[in-house]
Design an enzyme around this catalytic site. Structure first.
Site, short mmCIF file in Angstrom:
data_model
loop_
_atom_site.label_atom_id
_atom_site.label_comp_id
_atom_site.label_asym_id
_atom_site.label_seq_id
_atom_site.Cartn_x
_atom_site.Cartn_y
_atom_site.Cartn_z
N LYS A 1 5.65 66.24 75.16
CA LYS A 1 5.34 64.83 74.94
C LYS A 1 3.90 64.78 74.19
O LYS A 1 3.13 64.83 73.84
CB LYS A 1 4.74 63.20 75.79
CG LYS A 1 6.44 63.14 75.55
CD LYS A 1 6.91 62.43 74.14
CE LYS A 1 8.53 61.71 74.59
NZ LYS A 1 9.69 62.11 72.87
N SER B 1 6.56 59.70 70.46
CA SER B 1 5.71 61.17 71.94
C SER B 1 5.94 59.75 73.23
O SER B 1 6.83 59.22 73.34
CB SER B 1 4.27 60.87 71.51
OG SER B 1 3.92 61.32 73.10
N TYR C 1 8.12 66.86 80.89
CA TYR C 1 8.11 66.02 79.99
C TYR C 1 6.81 65.66 79.38
O TYR C 1 6.58 65.41 78.19
CB TYR C 1 9.07 64.75 80.48
CG TYR C 1 8.95 63.79 79.84
CD1 TYR C 1 10.18 63.54 78.97
CD2 TYR C 1 8.20 62.77 80.03
CE1 TYR C 1 9.89 61.94 77.93
CE2 TYR C 1 8.51 61.20 79.30
CZ TYR C 1 9.60 61.46 78.03
OH TYR C 1 9.01 60.01 76.82
#
Length: 277
Positions: free
Chosen positions: A154, A136, A150
């Protein structure tokens, strides 16, 4: 070597994936590695032996991912460690990012990871052992301004990994969520970091901050070779952690986030509990 393992590493033509695959091969392990560009992968790894299986795999193509897992098993006879490393960053505000830019990022960072896990699990379950490591980012725990999408991808990887670890524990399969900070890889370069094509002048100060981040390339605190050492160490543990931060910057950001969550939850405890019957 007696503890030689079969590793499946995605996104191995650069960054942490490249550091890991290179170190694994040098240490005598067998490695199936994926990339969007197999020529770039072969060149980056620089290894031609039978212990290396380079695979050109678009991770958002479930059929191709399944084929890659089968090829790995057919060549090496088993699968010990799966590292979902492939991914890329995308900067920009929600208002600037297009639907395609957002979906493309989720396709690789989230659904690519899911595709690999879905096809690897039957092999690992049949073996009664194996280890899945999902990469991650600290951005999934403590996001920074300008990285909404983004960070969302994650954060999704964190959520699915937490549940996966519980779901497969009974089969002897270990699962680790790794959240790195900034490492001295190509992450800040154009092939691994995309900025929203659309720019809105109102967000100019944020654009300046994103540009400064890009300029950090080559000066990050984290050493990718040491990260590879850690992942190899995890694979040898009888009881590896489910959560692992990598890098002092990741640790600092995570602790700040924990403090903020705790104080916020406590501050609004009365309002929170006011909805009970």
């Amino acid at each position: 070597m007696e503890n030689r393992k079969v590793w499946f590493v995605t996104g191995a033509s650069n960054g942490l994936g490249l550091a890991l695959a290179t170190k694994l091969l040098a240490s005598g392990h067998r490695v199936a590695a994926t990339s969007r560009d197999i020529k770039k992968l072969r060149s980056a790894i620089g290894y031609d032996g039978t212990a290396f299986l380079p695979l050109q795999v678009p991770l958002n193509d479930d059929e191709n991912v399944g084929r890659a897992i089968r090829q790995t098993y057919e060549k090496f006879g088993r699968l010990d460690v799966v590292v979902n490393n492939a991914g890329y960053g995308i900067g920009g505000t929600m208002e600037e990012l297009t639907d395609k830019e957002v979906r493309d990022n989720f396709d690789i960072n989230v659904f690519g990871t899911i595709n690999v896990i879905r096809h690897a699990l039957p092999v690992l379950r049949k073996q009664g052992k194996g280890h899945i490591m999902n990469i991650s980012s600290i951005a999934g725990i403590a996001p920074g301004t300008g990285w909404s999408v983004y960070s969302a991808t994650k954060h999704a990887v964190i959520g699915l990994t937490e549940v996966l670890a519980e779901d497969v524990k009974a089969f002897g399969i270990k699962v680790t969520l790794i959240a790195p900070g900034a490492f001295r890889t190509n992450f800040n370069n154009p092939d691994a970091l995309v900025m929203a094509a659309k720019k809105i002048d109102a967000y100019a100060p944020l654009h300046t901050a994103l540009e400064r981040f890009s300029e950090m390339s080559g000066r990050q605190a984290g050493d990718p070779v040491k990260a590879a050492d850690v992942m190899m160490h995890l694979a040898e543990m009888t009881e590896p952690p489910v959560y692992l931060l990598l890098g002092s910057d990741a640790y600092t950001r995570a602790m700040h986030k924990m403090d903020a969550l705790t104080s916020g939850y406590v501050e609004w405890e009365t309002l929170t509990k006011s909805t009970d019957y």
